[in-house]
Design an enzyme around this catalytic site. Sequence first.
Site, short mmCIF file in Angstrom:
data_model
loop_
_atom_site.label_atom_id
_atom_site.label_comp_id
_atom_site.label_asym_id
_atom_site.label_seq_id
_atom_site.Cartn_x
_atom_site.Cartn_y
_atom_site.Cartn_z
CG ASN A 1 -1.82 1.16 1.32
OD1 ASN A 1 -1.88 1.94 0.40
ND2 ASN A 1 -2.75 1.01 2.18
CD GLU B 1 -9.23 -1.49 3.80
OE1 GLU B 1 -9.34 -0.73 2.95
OE2 GLU B 1 -8.91 -1.03 5.11
NE ARG C 1 -10.57 12.54 3.31
CZ ARG C 1 -10.64 11.32 3.18
NH1 ARG C 1 -11.64 10.57 3.33
NH2 ARG C 1 -9.53 10.54 3.45
CG HIS D 1 -13.29 3.24 2.67
ND1 HIS D 1 -14.16 4.25 3.26
CD2 HIS D 1 -11.91 3.48 2.97
CE1 HIS D 1 -13.24 5.17 3.87
NE2 HIS D 1 -11.99 4.51 3.82
NE ARG E 1 -6.28 1.36 -0.37
CZ ARG E 1 -6.39 2.54 0.48
NH1 ARG E 1 -5.36 2.86 1.27
NH2 ARG E 1 -7.60 3.08 0.58
#
Length: 406
Positions: free
Chosen positions: A10, A387, A244, A183, A94
Amino acid sequence: MSSTRVLVLNSGSSSVKYQLLDMRDSSRLAAGLVERIGEETSRLEHTPLHTGGESREWTGTIADHDAALKAVSAELAKDGLGLDSPELAAIGHRVVHGGRRFTEPTVIDDAVLAEIERLIPVAPLHNPANLTGIRTAMALRPDLPQVAVFDTAFHTTMPESAARYAIDVETADAHRIRRYGFHGTSHAYVSRATAKLLGKAPEEVNVIVLHLGNGASASAVRGGRCVDTSMGLTPLEGLVMGTRSGDMDPAVIFHLMRVGGMSADEIDSLLNKKSGLIGLCGDNDMREIRRRVDEGDERAQLAFDIYIHRLKKYIGAYYAVLGKVDAVAFTAGVGENAAPVREAAVAGLEELGLAVDAELNAVRGSEPRLISPEYARVAVAVVPTDEELEIATQTYALVNGSSNLT
Ligand code: AMP
């Protein structure tokens, strides 16, 4: 010797996270990260998991991603797990943005690299970093299959009615403006794991997945296929997140430009980095917010209430989108750990068949578990996301020519 190991990478702009898994039993052989790449204070932390050994840490200058991956390989080699090992079957990467084209994990070749590059305008922060990681790994092991697993892929099944914004179609298409969602690897994994927890096949159940981490997104999954998700063109849309804003009237932006005299970059930074929980109360860690709430802090309470209000709206919206819901699954840092968030999000929804059992909700653990009382029509579950395992599983299935998704 058969090759059964998969390295999952990643790659961020100044960091690389990695895990090495053995796909015979999905066990983790090693994990670690390199951070502050390009600085004098780069740091590598490596944990050899198969031997149960101690974490090793190294600080110094790691100039670029190439040096980072070589340092990782050297650490792995100390335990006989180096990247030159014939037991390494593939490297799974990823990749944040796969646009509309990448609906599945994909073996990377020049055409795939070019397409990931073409998507940089819609993912300016992430795709360049992901590409650097891929190119570095390809240079190191050009003979090995390298697979891209896209954050957007799981959401490519959304119908046009959910994926399109209601703006002029020509303008939208000219700039590839639509709702992509993110996601996806987590939503795919958690929706499948939730079906398994219910003793059903993914095709048999409708699930609302609430991925609540520092970034947060919800998805509506019908029979294993995503039909709506809360993030959009970028990961800014939807739920209130750590930093956010999530959903907002877009006219706020024009107002800040015209009346507030702010530039596009300043507003971008405001909405992505200085909004959400941190903008509302100065903290983005839910543990700290709950501590302040318990002490009677009003700003922390308001931030928590806004967070929960938005979450509840999405549960209601996706309930309506799906028509029938079998389970609501909480995952990621907040979803897996913050019992008060789960309790508050579901409170008052008994008429929808949703309830949380206080005792079950208080139990901590790393296994998927139900937290709804037996009488509840809809299962409420805590399902830890994974993940890296999902990327490794998809990568291995692709290079092995088999589908062994768990
Ligand atoms: P993630 O992005 O999935 O790693 O989630 C990170 C976030 O999870 C942190 O910013 C915290 O807000 C939250 N978190 C982690 N552990 C806990 C905990 N024990 N209780 C409440 N929130 C937590």
